[in-house]
Design a protein around this motif. Structure first.
Motif, mmCIF file in Angstrom:
data_model
loop_
_atom_site.group_PDB
_atom_site.id
_atom_site.type_symbol
_atom_site.label_atom_id
_atom_site.label_comp_id
_atom_site.label_asym_id
_atom_site.label_seq_id
_atom_site.Cartn_x
_atom_site.Cartn_y
_atom_site.Cartn_z
ATOM 1 N N MET A 155 0.774 -1.220 -0.037
ATOM 2 C CA MET A 155 0.089 0.108 -0.182
ATOM 3 C C MET A 155 0.747 1.195 0.077
ATOM 4 N N LYS A 156 2.125 1.158 0.746
ATOM 5 C CA LYS A 156 2.882 2.337 0.733
ATOM 6 C C LYS A 156 3.464 2.522 -0.506
ATOM 7 N N GLY A 157 3.912 1.731 -1.308
ATOM 8 C CA GLY A 157 4.369 1.732 -2.689
ATOM 9 C C GLY A 157 3.430 2.528 -3.566
ATOM 10 N N LEU A 158 2.038 2.040 -3.444
ATOM 11 C CA LEU A 158 1.190 2.695 -4.459
ATOM 12 C C LEU A 158 1.048 4.131 -4.036
ATOM 13 N N LYS A 159 0.830 4.513 -2.901
ATOM 14 C CA LYS A 159 0.661 6.143 -2.316
ATOM 15 C C LYS A 159 1.897 6.912 -2.803
ATOM 16 N N LYS A 160 3.413 6.328 -2.875
ATOM 17 C CA LYS A 160 4.127 6.742 -3.384
ATOM 18 C C LYS A 160 4.449 7.014 -4.640
ATOM 19 N N LYS A 161 3.988 6.129 -5.470
ATOM 20 C CA LYS A 161 3.782 6.178 -6.868
ATOM 21 C C LYS A 161 2.654 7.270 -7.382
ATOM 22 N N ARG A 162 1.554 7.299 -6.578
ATOM 23 C CA ARG A 162 0.417 8.016 -6.967
ATOM 24 C C ARG A 162 1.015 9.573 -6.524
ATOM 25 N N ARG A 163 1.743 9.625 -5.740
ATOM 26 C CA ARG A 163 2.202 11.404 -5.199
ATOM 27 C C ARG A 163 3.300 11.723 -6.254
ATOM 28 N N VAL A 164 4.277 10.922 -6.880
ATOM 29 C CA VAL A 164 4.953 11.239 -7.866
ATOM 30 C C VAL A 164 4.358 11.758 -9.278
ATOM 31 N N GLN A 165 3.379 10.837 -9.385
ATOM 32 C CA GLN A 165 2.509 11.196 -10.309
ATOM 33 C C GLN A 165 1.795 12.458 -10.570
ATOM 34 N N VAL A 166 1.215 12.783 -9.330
ATOM 35 C CA VAL A 166 0.704 14.034 -9.337
ATOM 36 C C VAL A 166 1.755 15.163 -9.403
ATOM 37 N N ILE A 167 2.929 14.941 -8.767
ATOM 38 C CA ILE A 167 3.739 16.047 -8.785
ATOM 39 C C ILE A 167 4.415 16.360 -10.179
ATOM 40 N N LEU A 168 4.567 15.243 -10.858
ATOM 41 C CA LEU A 168 4.862 15.084 -12.445
ATOM 42 C C LEU A 168 3.895 16.051 -13.140
ATOM 43 N N LEU A 169 2.613 15.505 -12.918
ATOM 44 C CA LEU A 169 1.342 16.304 -13.830
ATOM 45 C C LEU A 169 1.262 17.644 -13.562
ATOM 46 N N ALA A 170 1.688 18.015 -12.240
ATOM 47 C CA ALA A 170 1.371 19.476 -11.804
ATOM 48 C C ALA A 170 2.580 20.307 -12.404
#
Length: 148
Positions: free
Chosen positions: A1-16
């Motif tokens: 679960m922690k890996g998925l949150k980290k991956k999602r956070r990186v995706q949001v930062i890249l998209l921003a």
């Protein structure tokens, strides 16, 4: 679960970051025609701009240089005390436009003549645009207005 949150956070930062770069590019593209740089007659004579470049010219209207042509065409000289540039303008000049007074014109420098599309003049006896004051001070010809 922690890996998925980290991956999602990186995706949001890249998209921003991508959205920020795209929006900055679009703003710059939209403003490219809206930015007009100021030049004094000395700067124009020393380094003439391209004929396609729109910029602002400022200085004092030279005494005895105003010539009214056919219709609304007016030509005059603008000086900063160092150099003089011939200006032509087709239109109605502002009411406060006069010889030995400050002015700023927007236009293009074509074949050694500044072809103005807009002329701005001082709005009272003591006002002079900051850019014109700076250019006149640089040439050593600026005189402080009387405080009376």
């Amino acid at each position: 679960m922690k890996g998925l949150k980290k991956k999602r956070r990186v995706q949001v930062i890249l998209l921003a970051a991508v959205a920020l770069v795209i929006s900055t590019g679009l703003i710059g593209y939209a403003m490219r025609d809206g930015i007009n740089f100021f030049r004094s007659p000395t700067q124009i004579v020393a380094e003439p701009p391209a004929e396609t470049e729109t910029f602002r010219l400022g200085g004092l209207v030279e005494e005895g240089s105003i010539v009214r042509g056919q219709g609304e065409v007016v030509s005059f000289n603008v000086t900063d005390g160092g150099e003089t540039v011939r200006v032509t303008y087709a239109g109605v000049l502002p009411d406060l436009f006069a010889e030995n007074q400050g002015m700023i014109g927007t236009g293009r420098y074509v074949n050694g003549v500044f072809e103005a599309s807009e002329i701005l003049a001082k709005h009272d006896e003591t006002y002079m645009p900051r850019e014109v004051v700076d250019a006149l001070k640089e040439q050593g010809v600026y005189q402080e207005p009387d405080g009376s």
